[in-house]
Design a protein around this motif. Structure first.
Motif: not given
Length: 340
Positions: A244-265
Motif C-alpha cells: 500500500e501507498r497512502f497520500m502524504g506518506e513517503a514510505e510504502k506499507r507492506q503486510s501479509a494477510e489471510s483471506w476468505f471469499g465467497s461469490e454468488v451468481n
C-alpha cells in the motif's frame, strides 16, 4: 462448350465451398422444433447457436432442449463437479452420450449439464468482453462525472483468465476532484469435483480513503458449493501479500494477510442476473487489522447484447491511515454491451 465449363466450375465451387458454410450441429427442442447451426456455448441456463441465415445468434433456454447432435469437441461441465473435454457420440430424448478425451464414454442427463464450451483454436474466439459507460452532467458547481466498467475473459480446456478495470472520476467547481480506480487479474485452474486453484492480483486507488494505490496478490483454493443452470455459489481462501501507498506518506506499507471469499451468481431469472461477492482479509503481520471488500451488481439484459447494470462496491478497513474514514462506497448505474 463454354457454358459447359461454366456449369462444371459452378458445381465444383459449390461442393468445395460447402464445408466452409456447413452447419454441423442440430438442436431438437421439446416442442418438436429443430434448429440447425453452430453451438457456440451453453452457460447460465442458455444455449447460444449461430446460424448462416441470421446475423444475430439464437439464445434459447437449456430446459427447452430435448437432444443435440454434433461432431465438434466440447468442454462439458455437470452439476456434480465433473469438467471434461471430448465429443458427443450419441443423443436421445433428455440424454446424450459423451466420450471424454482419455476415458470411456458416459451417458449424461441434459438437466445435469450446466456448461458447454467449444474450445476455439483462434485467440480472439476464446475471448469474452463487456464494457459499461456512464456520464453525469449537472449545472450545480459545473459537476461532471464519468464511470467506466469493463471485463474480459479467456477460456481454455484446463484454465481460465479474466480481468476487470473500473474507473470513477468526478470534478466540480470549488471542490477537490474525486477519483476511484479498481482492477483485477484472476487466473483459475480447474480441478475435479468442483475444486479450483486461484491466483489473483487486485488494485485499488481511492481518494476518499487517501489511498494512492493498493496492490494485493492472492493465492488459494476454492470450491463450488452449488452450481446448476440457475445459480452458482463458491467459497475460496488462501494467503495474500498487501502493498500500500497512502497520500502524504513517503514510505510504502507492506503486510501479509489471510483471506476468505465467497461469490454468488443468480441468473436465468427472466432478463435479470445478480452477482455478489465478498472478501475478508484478517492481517497476519498487523495485529487486529481486518479489511473487507464487497460488491453486488444487478444486470438487466436488453436486445442486441446491450444491458443496463447497477451496483454497489464497498471497501472497509478497521485501521485506516490517519484522517481517512473506515469505509468507502460507490453506487454506479451504467449502460453496457457484451461481446460473445
Amino acid at each position: 462448350m463454354k457454358h459447359c465449363f461454366v456449369r462444371l466450375f459452378l458445381i465444383f465451387a459449390f461442393f468445395t465451398s460447402a464445408p466452409l458454410f456447413s452447419q454441423t450441429d442440430s438442436i431438437f427442442f421439446k416442442n418438436k422444433d429443430l434448429l440447425i447451426g453452430e453451438i457456440k456455448s451453453m452457460d447460465r441456463g442458455v444455449i447460444t447457436v449461430s446460424t448462416a441465415y441470421s446475423k444475430e445468434d439464437f439464445k434459447v433456454k437449456w430446459v427447452q432442449v430435448d437432444r443435440i447432435l454434433t461432431n465438434v469437441p466440447f468442454i462439458i461441465t455437470t452439476s456434480d463437479g465433473i469438467r471434461t473435454f471430448g465429443n458427443v457420440i450419441g443423443s436421445e430424448s433428455g440424454k446424450l452420450t459423451f466420450k471424454p478425451e482419455k476415458s470411456e464414454s458416459v451417458v449424461l442427463q441434459l438437466y445435469n449439464i450446466i456448461g458447454i464450451n467449444k474450445v476455439e483454436t483462434r485467440f480472439l474466439d476464446r475471448l469474452k468482453a463487456e464494457i459499461d459507460l456512464g456520464f453525469t452532467v449537472a449545472k450545480a458547481r459545473n459537476q461532471r462525472q464519468l464511470t467506466i466498467r469493463s471485463r474480459v475473459g479467456y477460456l481454455t480446456k484446463k484454465w481460465a483468465l479474466s480481468g476487470s478495470f473500473n474507473v470513477l472520476a468526478s470534478v466540480q467547481d470549488e471542490t477537490e476532484a474525486i477519483g476511484r480506480m479498481d482492477a483485477n487479474l484472476t487466473y483459475i485452474y480447474f480441478l475435479q469435483k468442483d475444486w479450483f486453484a486461484v491466483g489473483r492480483l487486485d488494485f485499488l486507488s481511492n481518494t476518499e480513503q487517501k489511498l494512492d494505490l493498493r496492490s494485493n496478490t492472492k493465492l488459494g483454493f476454492g470450491k463450488f458449493i452449488k452450481r446448476d443452470n440457475h445459480l452458482y455459489w463458491n467459497f475460496s481462501a488462501g494467503t495474500s501479500f498487501n502493498n500500500e501507498r497512502f497520500m502524504g506518506e513517503a514510505e510504502k506499507r507492506q503486510s501479509a494477510e489471510s483471506w476468505f471469499g465467497s461469490e454468488v451468481n443468480l441468473f436465468d431469472v427472466g432478463d435479470i442476473s445478480l452477482l455478489s461477492n465478498v472478501y475478508a482479509y484478517p492481517s497476519i503481520t498487523e495485529k487486529g487489522r481486518v479489511r473487507v471488500d464487497y460488491r453486488v451488481d444487478l444486470k438487466y439484459n436488453l436486445p442486441l447484447d446491450f444491458y443496463i447494470k447497477t451496483g454497489l462496491t464497498w471497501n472497509y478497513d478497521n485501521k485506516p491511515t490517519p484522517g481517512a474514514p473506515l469505509h468507502d462506497y460507490v453506487w454506479q448505474t451504467t449502460f453496457g454491451w457484451s461481446w460473445k
